[in-house]
Design an enzyme around this catalytic site. Structure first.
Site: not given
Lengths: 302, 302, 302
Positions: C55-56, C83, C133
């Protein structure tokens, strides 16, 4: 005549130099001009990657878009897809769908050999088997050209798993064409027998002060357990670290096709060392691929 | 009135013929004209494929791009996504994101039945369940139209796993509309009971010399173990090979929706036989989908 | 000065209000104008999602395309990618490939902290860790602004797993900036200790008649087995259903960042209730991201 881009060896010196020059031209345009953005307007390329490679795929995709073209990603549906005829059917499907060129990667060295005459649109080799990776070869030539101008007589050490490196394969093809000298270093088991007079084996620490460029190759130690090397031992013997870099010539540069293993074949402080052109190579990859895509579409007057 | 493209049966004969004609028009433009490239400029379509299909997805994507539109690929996140309401929420999300149309594939025959009135933008069926694959149906009509002009009275043999073929489903819908005659051949267990007077069962070798076209269907023998057929036995009994092709009428053609199994339902030498339109069907798929996308956007003056 | 978009807290009130206003402006253009479609012509953004989010990702992709920009999807090859440095190398690669901005999602809260000064192109936070977000925060502000105009003094209940919600994190940042009051509701174990005077704990059914907006959060009960709640029990205690909606103020609205669980935190009949702005939030997400991308490219005269 379909303009496949399968191997640097299919070019004459002059044509390959023209490609390098065109890539260089693209590298000098910090802003896209209208003209460049319309060179391949409305062209659609298909990425067909039987082996995943996000970097190379994105590099070709960005190159296409910088020229105004578009890209569709065709993901082979079945990872166990059979070779040969089935690859032919996939490529023929894309030809039928009307794409203008196919950017292709496959694990098989020779998958394109019997296909090139049967596919009526340009096939662009984005890595096939372990033999050649010619778009990477072109970007390496561009990087050397930016640095040294004339390629003739350049001495380059290539260190690591040369035997399984298609990048090294394409460099050796170019070396013979342009009269560069290649020195292969690394674990003896990972070095191929030189097939060309311009390629020689060498001891890494001996050749380091001599060469114009050192190309470090990614090593996947887990694949070579017979070598009995761990990352630390490998780094000690063959890794490029600050101490080794200090022994390089003042104008010599460091190359790596990426992705790299920090602390294995290159130490952390070498990746962005002033001598390193590692990230510049990635930038040059887009310019080289712009030149390749344009050449394949035969869009320039000669 | 939202212009969903869900089934050929929702069109009148005249409107469906208009779509075929428009697809034919697109097929006659070897170069994209400016005008065509701007027909759907700035439109954005979403591909929503609950079942993977690289070919159909790419065909729609290329069709959109040939018309100047763009495409986003919405990959349903969870392969075990629940049906019904959840599909509704996904489609409603895409409606909210402002896309102009949704190209949709799902394994459920009826998933769109209760959604069509609740989604305020065109849904384009790219294969739902085993009933219909109307964009494939349209490309088949285009291929027949290119070959024979008028569709009325054409005789077509369809051979293979007809029962599970949404391609055959859409063809039978069109056959009734246009007065074509369909002859179903293959293992009896894989043939549906004809629901239309224009559809009949037939013996493959008997009907072969009579028909205008043979549509071979992909057979996945591993799904039909009860049939006790292996690839060789199937090929012997129902495969299209040179000997069978020799018995076809001189102007008859071979169709296959792809992907095909060489050596099972078609022999190697038949795939690109002069009678074969298999790869032409793939080209026609792009033209058919251009017509569908344009129709759905209602961009043509009538 | 590189225009990273990492947290709402890096903006002044005035600059954040300007972003909301610009997003509002985009929301008022039902048809794309030529001018808007050329605002980011030739820009290329890379989506780099270490956590999947269709979606994003699609929302950013559509936002980019509405402004005339293009998008490449860079899929990190190895889900167990390390990372820190490795993320740096990936981002540096994309910088080298010449993309104009990177839309980035990662599970690590702080992965960008030490990278922001080392990457020379805008990083756009599409969800990092469980803290923020910010593009979702902006779309929430846009939705509240459309409804109520001035944000100051608005009372908002946030109900659900607030502790693990980066959406709630960004809302709380904005609340402090604009003087909104936030009431956290839900299972006590899932509520963070308020760190701001504008954030308070509250009992859901007590606060419901008071607030201007209720933001329901997705709850993944399988992650919280210690809570001993099943979907039905959760819905009874904290789910928004018609009975609870009836107790809301007449002008109050319902928010949910999606994707939602029907029958858990919201009942079926609430999703598209007249008070619900859930799908409008998704539309607003595109407008908010258009404003963010334009801001990051610094394309507006101030």
């Amino acid at each position: 005549m379909i303009r496949h881009f399968l191997s640097l060896s299919s070019f004459s010196n002059r044509d390959l130099q023209a490609l390098v020059d065109r890539a260089h031209f693209f590298s000098l345009q910090p802003q896209q001009t209208d003209q460049i953005h319309h060179l391949l307007a409305r062209k659609i390329f298909a990425n067909v990657f039987y082996e995943p490679s996000t970097r190379t795929r994105c590099s070709f995709e960005i190159a296409a878009k910088r020229l105004g073209a578009d890209v569709v990603n065709f993901v082979p549906e079945n990872s166990s897809v059979k070779k040969g005829e089935t690859v032919y059917d996939t490529l023929k499907t894309l030809e039928s769908l009307g794409v203008d060129g196919i950017v292709f990667r496959h694990s098989d060295d020779h998958v394109l050999d019997h296909l090139r005459d049967r596919i009526q649109l340009p096939l662009l080799n984005a890595g096939a088997g372990k033999n050649e990776h010619p778009s990477q070869g072109l970007l390496d030539l561009l990087t050397l050209h930016q640095e040294f101008g004339d390629l003739k007589g350049l001495k380059i050490a290539v260190c690591g798993d040369v035997k399984h490196s298609r990048v090294a394969g394409s460099l050796m093809v170019a070396a013979e064409m342009f009269g560069m000298e290649i020195y292969l270093c690394g674990p003896a088991a990972l070095l191929p027998v030189p097939k060309s007079p311009v390629v020689k084996h060498a001891v890494f620490d001996d050749i380091l002060p001599v060469v114009d460029a050192v190309m470090m190759l990614r090593i996947q130690l887990e694949r070579h357990q017979g070598l009995d090397l761990d990352a630390r031992a490998y780094h000690t013997q063959f890794g490029l670290n600050a101490a080794r870099v200090a022994r390089m010539r003042s104008d010599a540069i460091i190359l790596h096709p990426g992705p790299f293993n920090r602390g294995v074949e290159v130490s952390d402080d070498v990746v962005e060392h002033p001598k390193s052109r590692i990230f510049k190579q990635m930038s040059n990859g887009v310019f080289a691929r712009m030149a390749i895509l344009e050449w394949a579409m035969d869009r320039r007057s000669k």
